[in-house]
Design a protein around this motif. Sequence first.
Motif, PDB file in Angstrom:
ATOM      1  N   SER A  83       0.347  -1.142  -0.168  1.00  0.00           N
ATOM      2  CA  SER A  83      -0.194   0.232  -0.349  1.00  0.00           C
ATOM      3  C   SER A  83       0.664   1.464   0.104  1.00  0.00           C
ATOM      4  O   SER A  83       1.792   0.971   0.587  1.00  0.00           O
ATOM      5  CB  SER A  83      -1.001   0.108   0.828  1.00  0.00           C
ATOM      6  OG  SER A  83       0.046   0.213   2.376  1.00  0.00           O
ATOM      7  N   ILE A 108      -2.621   1.515   8.231  1.00  0.00           N
ATOM      8  CA  ILE A 108      -1.575   0.231   8.540  1.00  0.00           C
ATOM      9  C   ILE A 108      -3.256  -0.730   8.849  1.00  0.00           C
ATOM     10  O   ILE A 108      -2.559  -1.386   7.914  1.00  0.00           O
ATOM     11  CB  ILE A 108      -0.887   0.503   9.132  1.00  0.00           C
ATOM     12  CG1 ILE A 108       0.543   1.339   9.034  1.00  0.00           C
ATOM     13  CG2 ILE A 108      -0.287  -0.509  10.282  1.00  0.00           C
ATOM     14  CD1 ILE A 108       1.354   2.278  10.130  1.00  0.00           C
ATOM     15  N   SER A 111      -4.144  -1.603   5.493  1.00  0.00           N
ATOM     16  CA  SER A 111      -3.276  -2.562   4.575  1.00  0.00           C
ATOM     17  C   SER A 111      -3.313  -3.926   5.105  1.00  0.00           C
ATOM     18  O   SER A 111      -3.670  -5.167   4.167  1.00  0.00           O
ATOM     19  CB  SER A 111      -2.087  -1.726   4.834  1.00  0.00           C
ATOM     20  OG  SER A 111      -1.937  -0.441   4.867  1.00  0.00           O
ATOM     21  N   CYS A 116      -1.422  -6.622   2.270  1.00  0.00           N
ATOM     22  CA  CYS A 116      -0.402  -5.252   1.947  1.00  0.00           C
ATOM     23  C   CYS A 116       0.939  -6.361   3.130  1.00  0.00           C
ATOM     24  O   CYS A 116       0.510  -6.825   4.161  1.00  0.00           O
ATOM     25  CB  CYS A 116      -0.634  -4.560   2.527  1.00  0.00           C
ATOM     26  SG  CYS A 116      -1.984  -3.764   1.047  1.00  0.00           S
ATOM     27  N   VAL A 119       3.630  -1.462   3.351  1.00  0.00           N
ATOM     28  CA  VAL A 119       3.122   0.128   3.750  1.00  0.00           C
ATOM     29  C   VAL A 119       4.356   1.258   3.604  1.00  0.00           C
ATOM     30  O   VAL A 119       5.462   0.679   3.742  1.00  0.00           O
ATOM     31  CB  VAL A 119       2.901   0.121   4.744  1.00  0.00           C
ATOM     32  CG1 VAL A 119       2.114   1.626   5.201  1.00  0.00           C
ATOM     33  CG2 VAL A 119       1.721  -0.653   5.428  1.00  0.00           C
TER      34      VAL A 119
END
Length: 150
Positions: A83, A108, A111, A116, A119
Motif C-alpha cells: 500500500s 496500516i 493495509s 498488504c 506499507v
Amino acid sequence: MGDLEVRPATKDDVTAIVAMLADDPLGAQRESPDDLAPYLTALERLSSDPHQHLMVAVRGGRVVGTLQLTIVPGLSRRGSTRSIIEGVRVHAEERGSGLGTELIEWAIAESRQQGCQLVQLTSDITRTDAHRFYERLGFEATHVGFKLQL
C-alpha cells in the motif's frame, strides 16, 4: 478513536480536503482551492477504483484530516501486495493532537486487512518534521525517490 470517524471522502468534503492540501508553503504552490473542478473529477476517478481509498477524518461534524491509501498488487517481493499512503494532512487546529498518528494507524490496519505485506509512503525532502513523525511510527527511510513532471 473516540469521537473521530474515518470514512471515505465525498463530494461534500472536497472543499475541506483541498484547503488542508493548500495549507502549507508547498501546498500553496501546488493547489488551487478556488477551482474545485479538477479535484471533483479526481474524486470520481478515485471513487470508482476499488484500490483507491481517499479518506477523511471527521470530528464534531467537521473534516479535520485526510489521506489517500492506494493498494498495489505486484510481482516483486514474491507477489506481494503493498500500500502507498499519500496526501496526509491534518487541519492546523488539530496538529499535535494525535490525529496524524490515528490516521496512519488506520491506514496500516486497513493495509493489513487488504492483505498488504508492505506499507510505503513518500514525503517531500523539505518536510523534516513529517520525517520525524513517520520514523516515530516505525517507518524507515530506505530508498531515494525520483519524480518526473509530465
